[in-house]
Design a protein around this motif. Structure first.
Motif, PDB file in Angstrom:
ATOM      1  N   ILE A  37       0.820  -1.213   0.000  1.00 38.26           N
ATOM      2  CA  ILE A  37       0.000   0.000   0.000  1.00 38.26           C
ATOM      3  C   ILE A  37       0.855   1.264   0.000  1.00 38.26           C
ATOM      4  O   ILE A  37       0.691   2.112  -0.870  1.00 38.26           O
ATOM      5  CB  ILE A  37      -1.019  -0.035   1.160  1.00 38.26           C
ATOM      6  N   ARG A  41       1.357   3.934  -3.204  1.00 38.62           N
ATOM      7  CA  ARG A  41       1.169   5.392  -3.085  1.00 38.62           C
ATOM      8  C   ARG A  41       2.431   6.140  -3.507  1.00 38.62           C
ATOM      9  O   ARG A  41       2.353   7.185  -4.144  1.00 38.62           O
ATOM     10  CB  ARG A  41       0.808   5.754  -1.642  1.00 38.62           C
ATOM     11  N   GLY A  44       2.496   6.637  -7.105  1.00 36.43           N
ATOM     12  CA  GLY A  44       1.354   7.348  -7.679  1.00 36.43           C
ATOM     13  C   GLY A  44       0.205   6.458  -8.107  1.00 36.43           C
ATOM     14  O   GLY A  44      -0.557   6.828  -9.001  1.00 36.43           O
ATOM     15  N   LEU A  45       0.054   5.291  -7.489  1.00 31.72           N
ATOM     16  CA  LEU A  45      -1.035   4.375  -7.836  1.00 31.72           C
ATOM     17  C   LEU A  45      -2.107   4.405  -6.750  1.00 31.72           C
ATOM     18  O   LEU A  45      -1.810   4.682  -5.590  1.00 31.72           O
ATOM     19  CB  LEU A  45      -0.505   2.948  -7.956  1.00 31.72           C
ATOM     20  N   ASP A  46      -3.329   4.102  -7.141  1.00 35.99           N
ATOM     21  CA  ASP A  46      -4.409   3.915  -6.176  1.00 35.99           C
ATOM     22  C   ASP A  46      -4.198   2.540  -5.554  1.00 35.99           C
ATOM     23  O   ASP A  46      -4.272   1.526  -6.260  1.00 35.99           O
ATOM     24  CB  ASP A  46      -5.766   3.992  -6.870  1.00 35.99           C
ATOM     25  N   PRO A  47      -3.914   2.460  -4.244  1.00 44.24           N
ATOM     26  CA  PRO A  47      -3.587   1.164  -3.637  1.00 44.24           C
ATOM     27  C   PRO A  47      -4.683   0.113  -3.788  1.00 44.24           C
ATOM     28  O   PRO A  47      -4.385  -1.057  -4.032  1.00 44.24           O
ATOM     29  CB  PRO A  47      -3.362   1.498  -2.161  1.00 44.24           C
ATOM     30  N   GLU A  48      -5.941   0.514  -3.647  1.00 43.08           N
ATOM     31  CA  GLU A  48      -7.033  -0.456  -3.758  1.00 43.08           C
ATOM     32  C   GLU A  48      -7.114  -1.039  -5.168  1.00 43.08           C
ATOM     33  O   GLU A  48      -7.231  -2.249  -5.357  1.00 43.08           O
ATOM     34  CB  GLU A  48      -8.359   0.200  -3.393  1.00 43.08           C
ATOM     35  N   ALA A  49      -7.034  -0.185  -6.170  1.00 43.22           N
ATOM     36  CA  ALA A  49      -7.072  -0.661  -7.559  1.00 43.22           C
ATOM     37  C   ALA A  49      -5.838  -1.502  -7.887  1.00 43.22           C
ATOM     38  O   ALA A  49      -5.935  -2.525  -8.579  1.00 43.22           O
ATOM     39  CB  ALA A  49      -7.159   0.525  -8.513  1.00 43.22           C
ATOM     40  N   TYR A  50      -4.684  -1.092  -7.379  1.00 43.17           N
ATOM     41  CA  TYR A  50      -3.454  -1.842  -7.619  1.00 43.17           C
ATOM     42  C   TYR A  50      -3.560  -3.258  -7.049  1.00 43.17           C
ATOM     43  O   TYR A  50      -3.276  -4.242  -7.730  1.00 43.17           O
ATOM     44  CB  TYR A  50      -2.257  -1.103  -7.009  1.00 43.17           C
TER      45      TYR A  50
END
Length: 110
Positions: A37, A41, A44-50
């Motif tokens: 997580i 972040r 630059g990624l959305d942790p839930e979507a990743y």
């Protein structure tokens, strides 16, 4: 108890005390960032979507290429996947061919 045994017993207690003190204060500076997580972040990624996408892909992905699923490389990997397959909850997934390493990566010793 002979004197030698007293010395060894005292050294053992001293060593155990040092080991216990070290366990109470772990050094956080040496730990690698292994948590997905905060690392997602950081890149630059959305942790839930990743996590959702990686868990979807993980069962089909070759184990020799797991590094491509790391947050650092995920944007490039996700761009090569078919969006319809990735958005599906279940089903087969087409794994793209591996990306050729850049000349800089090929030159670096491992």
């Amino acid at each position: 108890m002979p004197d030698e045994e007293k010395v060894f017993a005292a050294q053992g207690r001293r060593t155990q005390g040092l080991a216990l003190r070290r366990e109470r204060r772990p050094c956080r500076a040496r730990r690698p960032p292994l948590h997905p997580i905060p690392t997602a972040r950081l890149h630059g990624l959305d942790p839930e979507a990743y996590l959702r996408d990686v868990l979807r892909v993980l069962a089909h992905w070759p184990h020799q290429r797991y590094l491509e699923l790391a947050p650092k490389y995920w944007a490039a990997t996700r761009a090569r996947l078919l969006p319809a397959e990735l958005d599906a909850e279940v089903g087969e997934l087409t794994v793209p061919a591996p990306v050729a390493a850049s000349p800089k990566e090929q030159a670096s010793p491992r």
